[in-house]
Scaffold this motif. Structure first.
Motif, PDB file in Angstrom:
ATOM      1  N   SER A  74      -8.279   3.398  -6.369  1.00  0.00           N
ATOM      2  CA  SER A  74      -8.713   3.861  -7.700  1.00  0.00           C
ATOM      3  C   SER A  74      -8.736   2.698  -8.677  1.00  0.00           C
ATOM      4  O   SER A  74      -8.277   2.807  -9.807  1.00  0.00           O
ATOM      5  CB  SER A  74      -7.763   4.951  -8.210  1.00  0.00           C
ATOM      6  OG  SER A  74      -7.602   5.983  -7.280  1.00  0.00           O
ATOM      7  N   LEU A  75      -9.284   1.571  -8.254  1.00  0.00           N
ATOM      8  CA  LEU A  75      -9.214   0.347  -9.052  1.00  0.00           C
ATOM      9  C   LEU A  75      -9.921   0.486 -10.398  1.00  0.00           C
ATOM     10  O   LEU A  75      -9.645  -0.263 -11.335  1.00  0.00           O
ATOM     11  CB  LEU A  75      -9.818  -0.818  -8.263  1.00  0.00           C
ATOM     12  CG  LEU A  75      -9.385  -2.230  -8.654  1.00  0.00           C
ATOM     13  CD1 LEU A  75      -7.877  -2.381  -8.559  1.00  0.00           C
ATOM     14  CD2 LEU A  75     -10.095  -3.259  -7.789  1.00  0.00           C
ATOM     15  N   PHE A  80      -4.340   3.271 -12.008  1.00  0.00           N
ATOM     16  CA  PHE A  80      -4.644   3.266 -10.578  1.00  0.00           C
ATOM     17  C   PHE A  80      -3.390   3.189  -9.713  1.00  0.00           C
ATOM     18  O   PHE A  80      -3.374   3.736  -8.609  1.00  0.00           O
ATOM     19  CB  PHE A  80      -5.598   2.119 -10.226  1.00  0.00           C
ATOM     20  CG  PHE A  80      -4.981   0.746 -10.263  1.00  0.00           C
ATOM     21  CD1 PHE A  80      -4.429   0.176  -9.128  1.00  0.00           C
ATOM     22  CD2 PHE A  80      -4.958   0.015 -11.438  1.00  0.00           C
ATOM     23  CE1 PHE A  80      -3.872  -1.089  -9.155  1.00  0.00           C
ATOM     24  CE2 PHE A  80      -4.398  -1.252 -11.481  1.00  0.00           C
ATOM     25  CZ  PHE A  80      -3.847  -1.804 -10.347  1.00  0.00           C
ATOM     26  N   GLU A  81      -2.332   2.533 -10.170  1.00  0.00           N
ATOM     27  CA  GLU A  81      -1.131   2.412  -9.336  1.00  0.00           C
ATOM     28  C   GLU A  81      -0.525   3.782  -9.045  1.00  0.00           C
ATOM     29  O   GLU A  81      -0.185   4.091  -7.890  1.00  0.00           O
ATOM     30  CB  GLU A  81      -0.106   1.517 -10.024  1.00  0.00           C
ATOM     31  CG  GLU A  81      -0.486   0.042 -10.043  1.00  0.00           C
ATOM     32  CD  GLU A  81       0.606  -0.825 -10.599  1.00  0.00           C
ATOM     33  OE1 GLU A  81       1.507  -1.223  -9.829  1.00  0.00           O
ATOM     34  OE2 GLU A  81       0.583  -1.109 -11.806  1.00  0.00           O
ATOM     35  N   GLN A  82      -0.402   4.605 -10.071  1.00  0.00           N
ATOM     36  CA  GLN A  82       0.170   5.933  -9.878  1.00  0.00           C
ATOM     37  C   GLN A  82      -0.759   6.815  -9.056  1.00  0.00           C
ATOM     38  O   GLN A  82      -0.316   7.547  -8.163  1.00  0.00           O
ATOM     39  CB  GLN A  82       0.445   6.599 -11.227  1.00  0.00           C
ATOM     40  CG  GLN A  82       1.148   7.948 -11.126  1.00  0.00           C
ATOM     41  CD  GLN A  82       2.501   7.839 -10.459  1.00  0.00           C
ATOM     42  OE1 GLN A  82       3.344   7.044 -10.886  1.00  0.00           O
ATOM     43  NE2 GLN A  82       2.739   8.608  -9.401  1.00  0.00           N
ATOM     44  N   LYS A  83      -2.057   6.747  -9.345  1.00  0.00           N
ATOM     45  CA  LYS A  83      -3.021   7.579  -8.618  1.00  0.00           C
ATOM     46  C   LYS A  83      -3.064   7.219  -7.142  1.00  0.00           C
ATOM     47  O   LYS A  83      -3.075   8.100  -6.278  1.00  0.00           O
ATOM     48  CB  LYS A  83      -4.418   7.442  -9.238  1.00  0.00           C
ATOM     49  CG  LYS A  83      -4.556   8.050 -10.611  1.00  0.00           C
ATOM     50  CD  LYS A  83      -6.000   8.107 -11.053  1.00  0.00           C
ATOM     51  CE  LYS A  83      -6.806   9.112 -10.239  1.00  0.00           C
ATOM     52  NZ  LYS A  83      -8.175   9.301 -10.766  1.00  0.00           N
ATOM     53  N   ASP A  84      -3.066   5.924  -6.843  1.00  0.00           N
ATOM     54  CA  ASP A  84      -3.124   5.517  -5.440  1.00  0.00           C
ATOM     55  C   ASP A  84      -1.838   5.874  -4.703  1.00  0.00           C
ATOM     56  O   ASP A  84      -1.866   6.217  -3.514  1.00  0.00           O
ATOM     57  CB  ASP A  84      -3.398   4.014  -5.338  1.00  0.00           C
ATOM     58  CG  ASP A  84      -4.865   3.678  -5.552  1.00  0.00           C
ATOM     59  OD1 ASP A  84      -5.687   4.614  -5.603  1.00  0.00           O
ATOM     60  OD2 ASP A  84      -5.191   2.486  -5.672  1.00  0.00           O
ATOM     61  N   HIS A 119      -2.603  -4.977  -8.796  1.00  0.00           N
ATOM     62  CA  HIS A 119      -3.550  -4.577  -7.751  1.00  0.00           C
ATOM     63  C   HIS A 119      -2.959  -4.787  -6.363  1.00  0.00           C
ATOM     64  O   HIS A 119      -2.927  -3.868  -5.529  1.00  0.00           O
ATOM     65  CB  HIS A 119      -4.842  -5.383  -7.922  1.00  0.00           C
ATOM     66  CG  HIS A 119      -5.799  -5.271  -6.794  1.00  0.00           C
ATOM     67  ND1 HIS A 119      -6.575  -6.329  -6.373  1.00  0.00           N
ATOM     68  CD2 HIS A 119      -6.109  -4.243  -5.963  1.00  0.00           C
ATOM     69  CE1 HIS A 119      -7.325  -5.958  -5.357  1.00  0.00           C
ATOM     70  NE2 HIS A 119      -7.061  -4.701  -5.083  1.00  0.00           N
ATOM     71  N   LEU A 120      -2.466  -6.000  -6.101  1.00  0.00           N
ATOM     72  CA  LEU A 120      -1.905  -6.293  -4.777  1.00  0.00           C
ATOM     73  C   LEU A 120      -0.592  -5.553  -4.548  1.00  0.00           C
ATOM     74  O   LEU A 120      -0.303  -5.117  -3.435  1.00  0.00           O
ATOM     75  CB  LEU A 120      -1.708  -7.805  -4.620  1.00  0.00           C
ATOM     76  CG  LEU A 120      -2.993  -8.639  -4.585  1.00  0.00           C
ATOM     77  CD1 LEU A 120      -2.667 -10.125  -4.551  1.00  0.00           C
ATOM     78  CD2 LEU A 120      -3.862  -8.254  -3.391  1.00  0.00           C
ATOM     79  N   ARG A 121       0.196  -5.415  -5.606  1.00  0.00           N
ATOM     80  CA  ARG A 121       1.438  -4.657  -5.491  1.00  0.00           C
ATOM     81  C   ARG A 121       1.165  -3.208  -5.110  1.00  0.00           C
ATOM     82  O   ARG A 121       1.869  -2.609  -4.293  1.00  0.00           O
ATOM     83  CB  ARG A 121       2.196  -4.724  -6.815  1.00  0.00           C
ATOM     84  CG  ARG A 121       3.595  -4.119  -6.768  1.00  0.00           C
ATOM     85  CD  ARG A 121       4.341  -4.392  -8.051  1.00  0.00           C
ATOM     86  NE  ARG A 121       3.714  -3.739  -9.191  1.00  0.00           N
ATOM     87  CZ  ARG A 121       3.357  -4.364 -10.316  1.00  0.00           C
ATOM     88  NH1 ARG A 121       3.561  -5.656 -10.440  1.00  0.00           N
ATOM     89  NH2 ARG A 121       2.807  -3.696 -11.318  1.00  0.00           N
ATOM     90  N   SER A 122       0.113  -2.651  -5.677  1.00  0.00           N
ATOM     91  CA  SER A 122      -0.267  -1.275  -5.363  1.00  0.00           C
ATOM     92  C   SER A 122      -0.697  -1.152  -3.909  1.00  0.00           C
ATOM     93  O   SER A 122      -0.350  -0.171  -3.228  1.00  0.00           O
ATOM     94  CB  SER A 122      -1.404  -0.818  -6.285  1.00  0.00           C
ATOM     95  OG  SER A 122      -1.887   0.451  -5.916  1.00  0.00           O
ATOM     96  N   ARG A 123      -1.441  -2.146  -3.419  1.00  0.00           N
ATOM     97  CA  ARG A 123      -1.869  -2.104  -2.011  1.00  0.00           C
ATOM     98  C   ARG A 123      -0.664  -2.100  -1.073  1.00  0.00           C
ATOM     99  O   ARG A 123      -0.661  -1.405  -0.055  1.00  0.00           O
ATOM    100  CB  ARG A 123      -2.778  -3.293  -1.707  1.00  0.00           C
ATOM    101  CG  ARG A 123      -4.135  -3.259  -2.407  1.00  0.00           C
ATOM    102  CD  ARG A 123      -4.975  -2.102  -1.934  1.00  0.00           C
ATOM    103  NE  ARG A 123      -6.251  -2.004  -2.597  1.00  0.00           N
ATOM    104  CZ  ARG A 123      -7.414  -2.429  -2.107  1.00  0.00           C
ATOM    105  NH1 ARG A 123      -7.443  -3.007  -0.923  1.00  0.00           N
ATOM    106  NH2 ARG A 123      -8.532  -2.271  -2.780  1.00  0.00           N
ATOM    107  N   ARG A 124       0.375  -2.869  -1.409  1.00  0.00           N
ATOM    108  CA  ARG A 124       1.578  -2.899  -0.573  1.00  0.00           C
ATOM    109  C   ARG A 124       2.303  -1.553  -0.628  1.00  0.00           C
ATOM    110  O   ARG A 124       2.834  -1.078   0.378  1.00  0.00           O
ATOM    111  CB  ARG A 124       2.522  -4.017  -1.024  1.00  0.00           C
ATOM    112  CG  ARG A 124       1.939  -5.387  -0.836  1.00  0.00           C
ATOM    113  CD  ARG A 124       1.600  -5.652   0.645  1.00  0.00           C
ATOM    114  NE  ARG A 124       0.668  -6.740   0.766  1.00  0.00           N
ATOM    115  CZ  ARG A 124       0.988  -8.024   0.738  1.00  0.00           C
ATOM    116  NH1 ARG A 124       2.252  -8.367   0.602  1.00  0.00           N
ATOM    117  NH2 ARG A 124       0.069  -8.947   0.857  1.00  0.00           N
ATOM    118  N   GLU A 125       2.349  -0.965  -1.827  1.00  0.00           N
ATOM    119  CA  GLU A 125       3.007   0.327  -1.955  1.00  0.00           C
ATOM    120  C   GLU A 125       2.297   1.385  -1.126  1.00  0.00           C
ATOM    121  O   GLU A 125       2.939   2.215  -0.468  1.00  0.00           O
ATOM    122  CB  GLU A 125       3.046   0.756  -3.427  1.00  0.00           C
ATOM    123  CG  GLU A 125       3.787   2.074  -3.646  1.00  0.00           C
ATOM    124  CD  GLU A 125       3.801   2.504  -5.094  1.00  0.00           C
ATOM    125  OE1 GLU A 125       4.716   3.251  -5.488  1.00  0.00           O
ATOM    126  OE2 GLU A 125       2.880   2.090  -5.851  1.00  0.00           O
TER     127      GLU A 125
END
Length: 299
Positions: A74-75, A80-84, A119-125
């Motif tokens: 959800s970039l 986007f972090e919470q949504k993803d 962005h990258l932190r969200s991908r790891r999560e």
């Protein structure tokens, strides 16, 4: 080739998904293309309705599925972090309830020792959340994917196309390892249903490590036959950079800012173990650019 499987591809109409579905079908798999609007889907495979933000909607498309390929983000959303994170939790719970044997996820490169961007932190999560319920997850981490329709590549293409010269910030000196869309598809399809890939994380990239400046110059040479004059400035904040991108490209402000936040982090391959499972020579960057430009002209 692995045995024929029932594979669900989320984001089937997206940049990677629309190329992956026909490749999986070509390999003999039974493919379900998940979308929120299946009645509008005109690609190959069986269109199925599903929304990662609605867990109940995932039961039907995941029922009887062997492998699920997760290509959702959800970039373009400020939250986007919470949504993803919410979407990944929903998908993981539905996948384990339906007996899915493997989840394949396309994430982002970046060293754990660095301070990762949101962005990258969200991908790891998302990687972690997809595996929390016990379904083995295969993660492929990539940097910029070079192909028609990819957001990061579109920034490069449009900057080179629209500007006779560029004023750029310091992040253009950051190293990255771009990868051709063809190689991303090859690796994704190669690990689907592969037991040796279950529960593992792989780094994927092209053959060259380049700075963003070098990427821009090569793209200019391939597309226009000449280099673009570039002037570097010491201070150009992510906020100002995102306004600049929004002015000269059609990438929206939120997406542009989220991507720029990541461009100060070096994203290169440090582990080539993927080649042991999916061998092959990756496409050089200049050739990836040529293919992306040709595909864009055909769209």
């Amino acid at each position: 080739m692995s045995e024929p499987l029932t594979v669900l591809v989320t984001g089937a109409t997206g940049f990677v998904g629309r190329r992956l579905v026909p490749e999986l079908i070509e390999q003999g798999h039974d493919v379900r293309a998940m979308t929120r609007r299946p009645e509008q889907y005109d690609g190959p495979g069986e269109p199925v309705a599903g929304d990662v933000f609605d867990r109940a909607s995932l039961t039907e498309p995941l029922s009887g599925v062997d492998v699920a390929v997760y290509l959702v983000h959800s970039l373009d959303d400020p939250d986007f972090e919470q949504k993803d994170a919410d979407a990944a939790r929903n998908f993981a719970k539905a996948a384990v309830a339906c007996g899915v044997r493997q989840i394949v996820y396309l994430g982002g490169l970046g060293s754990e020792e660095d301070t990762l961007s949101p962005h990258l932190r969200s991908r790891r999560e998302v990687e972690q959340l997809l595996g929390e319920t016990g379904v083995p997850v295969t993660v492929l981490r990539a940097a910029i994917v070079v192909g028609a329709g990819g957001i990061s590549w579109e920034l490069t293409r449009q900057l080179v196309k629209n500007l006779p010269a560029m004023v750029v910030p310091r992040w253009v000196s950051t190293r990255t390892q771009p990868i051709a869309l063809d190689d991303v598809i090859r690796y994704l399809a190669g690990v689907v249903g592969l037991p040796e890939a279950f529960g593992r994380t792989f780094e994927i990239g092209g053959p060259e490590q380049l700075t963003y400046l070098e990427m821009l110059q090569v793209a200019a040479e391939v597309s226009a036959g000449h280099r673009v004059p570039i002037v570097r400035v010491p201070v150009l904040t992510p906020r100002l950079s995102s306004y600049w991108l929004a002015l000269v490209t059609d990438v929206d402000l939120t997406t542009g800012r989220n991507l720029i936040d990541s461009m100060g982090t070096e994203v290169v391959v440090t582990d080539n173990s993927i080649t042991e499972l999916v061998p092959g020579d990756p496409v050089p960057y200049a050739e990836a650019v040529r293919r992306a430009l040709e595909d864009h002209q055909q769209d």
